[in-house]
Design a protein around this motif. Sequence first.
Motif, PDB file in Angstrom:
ATOM      1  N   TYR A 158      40.770  30.794  35.539  1.00 44.38           N
ATOM      2  CA  TYR A 158      41.875  31.065  36.449  1.00 44.38           C
ATOM      3  C   TYR A 158      41.345  31.645  37.764  1.00 44.38           C
ATOM      4  O   TYR A 158      40.145  31.867  37.928  1.00 44.38           O
ATOM      5  CB  TYR A 158      42.855  32.042  35.799  1.00 44.38           C
ATOM      6  N   ARG A 159      42.261  31.920  38.679  1.00 43.35           N
ATOM      7  CA  ARG A 159      41.864  32.535  39.951  1.00 43.35           C
ATOM      8  C   ARG A 159      41.685  34.049  39.840  1.00 43.35           C
ATOM      9  O   ARG A 159      41.117  34.660  40.748  1.00 43.35           O
ATOM     10  CB  ARG A 159      42.935  32.253  41.012  1.00 43.35           C
ATOM     11  N   ASP A 160      42.185  34.630  38.774  1.00 43.09           N
ATOM     12  CA  ASP A 160      42.306  36.094  38.731  1.00 43.09           C
ATOM     13  C   ASP A 160      41.212  36.801  37.939  1.00 43.09           C
ATOM     14  O   ASP A 160      41.345  37.968  37.603  1.00 43.09           O
ATOM     15  CB  ASP A 160      43.664  36.486  38.147  1.00 43.09           C
ATOM     16  N   GLY A 161      40.084  36.117  37.671  1.00 50.13           N
ATOM     17  CA  GLY A 161      39.077  36.718  36.802  1.00 50.13           C
ATOM     18  C   GLY A 161      37.860  37.296  37.493  1.00 50.13           C
ATOM     19  O   GLY A 161      36.925  37.761  36.839  1.00 50.13           O
ATOM     20  N   ALA A 162      37.838  37.280  38.821  1.00 52.40           N
ATOM     21  CA  ALA A 162      36.662  37.786  39.543  1.00 52.40           C
ATOM     22  C   ALA A 162      36.491  39.283  39.329  1.00 52.40           C
ATOM     23  O   ALA A 162      37.456  40.045  39.338  1.00 52.40           O
ATOM     24  CB  ALA A 162      36.794  37.479  41.032  1.00 52.40           C
ATOM     25  N   GLN A 163      35.241  39.695  39.130  1.00 54.92           N
ATOM     26  CA  GLN A 163      34.909  41.102  38.903  1.00 54.92           C
ATOM     27  C   GLN A 163      33.974  41.616  39.993  1.00 54.92           C
ATOM     28  O   GLN A 163      33.223  40.842  40.601  1.00 54.92           O
ATOM     29  CB  GLN A 163      34.248  41.273  37.534  1.00 54.92           C
ATOM     30  N   GLU A 164      34.044  42.913  40.236  1.00 54.32           N
ATOM     31  CA  GLU A 164      33.190  43.519  41.254  1.00 54.32           C
ATOM     32  C   GLU A 164      31.715  43.203  40.962  1.00 54.32           C
ATOM     33  O   GLU A 164      31.261  43.353  39.828  1.00 54.32           O
ATOM     34  CB  GLU A 164      33.412  45.028  41.283  1.00 54.32           C
ATOM     35  N   ILE A 168      29.831  34.964  44.831  1.00 55.32           N
ATOM     36  CA  ILE A 168      30.777  33.959  45.309  1.00 55.32           C
ATOM     37  C   ILE A 168      29.990  32.705  45.678  1.00 55.32           C
ATOM     38  O   ILE A 168      29.054  32.761  46.484  1.00 55.32           O
ATOM     39  CB  ILE A 168      31.570  34.463  46.523  1.00 55.32           C
ATOM     40  N   CYS A 169      30.367  31.585  45.079  1.00 56.10           N
ATOM     41  CA  CYS A 169      29.618  30.335  45.251  1.00 56.10           C
ATOM     42  C   CYS A 169      30.567  29.211  45.667  1.00 56.10           C
ATOM     43  O   CYS A 169      31.763  29.255  45.394  1.00 56.10           O
ATOM     44  CB  CYS A 169      28.930  29.929  43.946  1.00 56.10           C
ATOM     45  N   VAL A 170      29.997  28.196  46.308  1.00 53.99           N
ATOM     46  CA  VAL A 170      30.779  27.023  46.670  1.00 53.99           C
ATOM     47  C   VAL A 170      29.912  25.782  46.509  1.00 53.99           C
ATOM     48  O   VAL A 170      28.707  25.818  46.740  1.00 53.99           O
ATOM     49  CB  VAL A 170      31.333  27.137  48.109  1.00 53.99           C
ATOM     50  N   PRO A 231      32.560  30.073  35.072  1.00 52.45           N
ATOM     51  CA  PRO A 231      32.943  30.889  36.230  1.00 52.45           C
ATOM     52  C   PRO A 231      33.961  31.951  35.837  1.00 52.45           C
ATOM     53  O   PRO A 231      34.772  31.738  34.924  1.00 52.45           O
ATOM     54  CB  PRO A 231      33.559  29.867  37.192  1.00 52.45           C
ATOM     55  N   SER A 232      33.907  33.091  36.518  1.00 50.57           N
ATOM     56  CA  SER A 232      34.900  34.134  36.241  1.00 50.57           C
ATOM     57  C   SER A 232      36.209  33.853  36.966  1.00 50.57           C
ATOM     58  O   SER A 232      37.280  34.295  36.540  1.00 50.57           O
ATOM     59  CB  SER A 232      34.349  35.507  36.648  1.00 50.57           C
ATOM     60  N   ALA A 233      36.139  33.108  38.073  1.00 47.64           N
ATOM     61  CA  ALA A 233      37.335  32.682  38.809  1.00 47.64           C
ATOM     62  C   ALA A 233      36.973  31.409  39.560  1.00 47.64           C
ATOM     63  O   ALA A 233      35.812  31.174  39.893  1.00 47.64           O
ATOM     64  CB  ALA A 233      37.794  33.765  39.784  1.00 47.64           C
ATOM     65  N   VAL A 297      30.664  33.879  39.773  1.00 47.64           N
ATOM     66  CA  VAL A 297      29.900  33.987  38.526  1.00 47.64           C
ATOM     67  C   VAL A 297      29.284  35.375  38.449  1.00 47.64           C
ATOM     68  O   VAL A 297      29.105  36.055  39.460  1.00 47.64           O
ATOM     69  CB  VAL A 297      28.788  32.918  38.432  1.00 47.64           C
ATOM     70  N   LYS A 298      28.934  35.774  37.252  1.00 46.49           N
ATOM     71  CA  LYS A 298      28.277  37.062  37.058  1.00 46.49           C
ATOM     72  C   LYS A 298      26.868  37.032  37.663  1.00 46.49           C
ATOM     73  O   LYS A 298      26.220  35.975  37.699  1.00 46.49           O
ATOM     74  CB  LYS A 298      28.197  37.391  35.566  1.00 46.49           C
TER      75      LYS A 298
END
Length: 345
Positions: A158-164, A168-170, A231-233, A297-298
């Motif tokens: 989902y979009r809401d799983g990013a962690q501190e 950030i990748c593209v 991916p986390s988000a 990603v972590k």
Amino acid sequence: MFDNKENTDLEKIGEFGLIDLLSKSIELTESSTVKGIGDDAAVMNYGDNQTLISTDLLLEGVHFDLRYVPLKHLGYKAVQVNLSDIYAMNGIASQITFSIGLSSKFPLEAVEEIYAGAILACKKFNVDLVGGDTSASKQGLIISVTSIGYVNDLDITYRDGAQEGDLICVSGDLGGAYVGLQLLEREKQIFLENPNIQPDLEGKDYIIERQLKPEARKDIIHLFKDIGIKPSAMIDVSDGLASEVLHICKQSKKGCKLYEDKIPIDQMTFDTAREFGLDPTICALSGGEDYELLFTVKQADYDKIKGDVDISIIGYITEENAGCNLISKAGNMHPIKAQGWNAFS
């Protein structure tokens, strides 16, 4: 695929005749497809997977201009735009429905061109066209695509799983579709002023194709599985990098830092943007329609992705109060603002 070469009046064959003609060219290959075109609804069987469904609407004069968009490319792009949403969930697309509204100015052969592009996209991405609708339209050409897919419970993103601390990748590169659009619009204006002048698109194939014939990134989903990453988000880049990273941060309740010098921009995109007096970075941040995948990603996964030439690490996730910021090439910090596509502007 289609044999008609003349301008055939659609009234001669009628709606059901048109459906019969188009459905003859559609081949079902997905094992999950139980029933395709020909009943009140398509039937799919996904077993234990989560079902994914997404719909997009494309309107003439809003999303595309038929003065420079070939109909076959339009059909292809309409499918790609929709499949991208399924891949953005870390899923696999398996079926689509394809609906069209058109005026009497379109002959049968024009409809066949649109569907030929759609079917080409389906074949390339192993997706079945299982239904849709056709209708008269007084507002120009309308295309609506619904994509259906699936993903395992453990893999859905989902979009809401990013962690501190997440990276950030593209995928791919950004800004090309927007700059390609500027080029097409320029040549359209020149043509309208003087129809005897031929379009000057020589050497610009890449950015023109980025606009007219984008490719959804199914390959990245397979890459994740191959290298053991979830991916986390994740989100697809349809409205521009700035809008998409802000979506992830808002829904994850986090901030971010992006680095301008890490944003991947193709050299042709860069040079052509400069020719137009545009900032290539702004084109990447706010242009949209690249349909690349933006994901987090972590940090522990860094070694798995650092060597992939098709993935760029462009920043990291911060705590929410730090805000969402871009670090310029000069080292200055600027708040990220969404200035991409607005459907109602």
